[in-house]
Design an enzyme around this catalytic site. Sequence first.
Site, short mmCIF file in Angstrom:
data_model
loop_
_atom_site.label_atom_id
_atom_site.label_comp_id
_atom_site.label_asym_id
_atom_site.label_seq_id
_atom_site.Cartn_x
_atom_site.Cartn_y
_atom_site.Cartn_z
N SER A 159 0.74 -1.15 -0.07
CA SER A 159 0.06 0.09 0.08
C SER A 159 0.78 1.13 -0.03
CB SER A 159 -0.88 -0.01 1.30
OG SER A 159 -0.19 0.10 2.45
N ARG B 265 0.70 5.48 1.37
CA ARG B 265 -0.04 6.28 2.28
C ARG B 265 0.36 7.68 2.08
NH1 ARG B 265 1.35 3.60 6.98
NH2 ARG B 265 3.70 3.93 6.19
N HIS C 236 14.97 6.17 -0.24
CA HIS C 236 15.14 4.81 0.07
C HIS C 236 14.28 4.63 1.50
CE1 HIS C 236 17.11 0.83 1.03
NE2 HIS C 236 15.81 0.67 0.35
N ASP C 237 13.14 4.13 1.43
CA ASP C 237 12.32 4.01 2.75
C ASP C 237 13.33 3.56 4.01
OD1 ASP C 237 12.46 1.53 1.99
OD2 ASP C 237 10.24 1.08 1.66
N THR C 238 14.20 2.63 3.57
CA THR C 238 14.94 2.24 4.80
C THR C 238 15.69 3.50 5.55
OG1 THR C 238 15.03 0.10 4.02
CG2 THR C 238 16.59 0.36 5.79
N THR D 195 7.93 -6.06 4.85
CA THR D 195 8.32 -7.17 3.57
C THR D 195 9.73 -7.43 3.59
OG1 THR D 195 6.47 -6.39 2.31
CG2 THR D 195 8.02 -7.60 1.21
N ASN E 7 20.40 -7.06 3.99
CA ASN E 7 19.13 -7.29 3.56
C ASN E 7 18.49 -8.66 3.63
OD1 ASN E 7 18.15 -4.70 1.88
ND2 ASN E 7 20.03 -4.99 1.35
#
Length: 474
Positions: A15, A17, A239-241, A262, A299
């Site tokens: 998803s 947001r 980068h979301d991390t 994930t 990772n």
Amino acid sequence: MDIVSCIAVDLGASSGRVILSNFDGSSIKLDEVYRFPNEPVRVGGRYCWDFFRLYYEILRGLKIASKHGENITSIGIDTWGVDYGLLDRDNNLIGAPIHYRDDRTEGIMDKVDEILPFSELYKRTGIQKMPINTIYQLYSDKVVRPVSLENADTLLFMPDLFNYYLTGEKHNEYTISSTSQLINASSRRWDREIISELGLPNHIFQHVIHPGEIYGYLRGDVSDEVGLKDIPVIAVGSHDTASAVCGTPLKDKRSAYLSCGTWSLLGLERDEPVITEKSLQYNFTNEGGVGDTIRLLKNINGLWVIQQLRKEWSATRYEVSFGDIVTAARQAHGKAFCIDPASSRFMTPGNMIDGIVSFCKEHDQGQPEGLGEIAIAAYNGLVDKYKNTIFELEEVAGEEIKGINMVGGGIQDELLCELTAMSTGKEVIAGPIEASALGNAAIQLLANSYIDNIEEGRKIISRSFERKTYETIK
């Protein structure tokens, strides 16, 4: 001070947001104003991003946010790494951006190794070897769809691509560029020698900008459509991390972060890359972080296995929730089953149930029966990876890790947090859940001069959100 708001757009594995971060000078409150699905699509036999629908949803979310925010100062977008889109000379998108879970890179790593041995590639980039990395995706383009690469004038990673359509400006943000395995770890710029040696077009790579810089301002037509005037789009840790680590209130340099979703990203924040024979042996990566830091991490295929198990079980047997899976795992009769989540069979969608059962049988564990035993095999495999990674990380860093700060949606799974503490022998502090959005917002607050540095942002996050401690059992 009056409340100021910034908009964090966070695109996750299932998803997207649009989140308003409201800051009163002392604390941050988040308001999720819009959520939409982010599901890849099959196009021409390829697993692709549904890019234009996602762009439409982002615009819709920005329009809703414009009516909720009191004093909106900026926008920032983050998502996962490695994936990209190509633009031609007329700035048209060349095909649908391909998703990293597509199988097009099968066999490509060997072809790249023949040209540039991985040991040399690692010395220059510090990035762990994974078939999903941009370097292998691009070389696949060269082999499989050379016309697309020949016609390309610009490469933009996915947040860069969304930002381009919002602002008309082309840049490559540093943290997400570093996941490509084409950024030199020392100079933190494009490694033009690697690009040339692989025969990739040098000109498609853009100017690298860093978190906190202004990417650009909303185009006039976009501004009119969403109702936001003179709003800058900030280069966050796209980068979301990188944003998640920025949003993690670490105790000190000896605290590890574990971003759970994930994927699981487990590592330490460092000032300089750690590129040694040991880090190469253990396949650690040195990704770009916020504030010119390095994320020394590994990772790990994370809750993807549980997510796919739920999806497949609900489709082929009966509907289950994540809570049902946790309950079944706790009640499982056989608790010793354990998979290796890094096995290729667990990386792609489909056949997750059979994959777990067959793995256990092939490794002389017997056959897991029912949802609980199948689920506990996945949990055990994941936390076993955490344990091994912590041991390796301590060896590579040359110091003992005192505790683990878990963040992200995965911390809502208390069984995972408990097993992590028990398996690693480390104190686990869980929270905040929305670390990526908070890190995204903190960078925007810094760029807009509402806070002085990232450490101040982490202190604000720490006092704004509750966290839970899981003690080890001695």
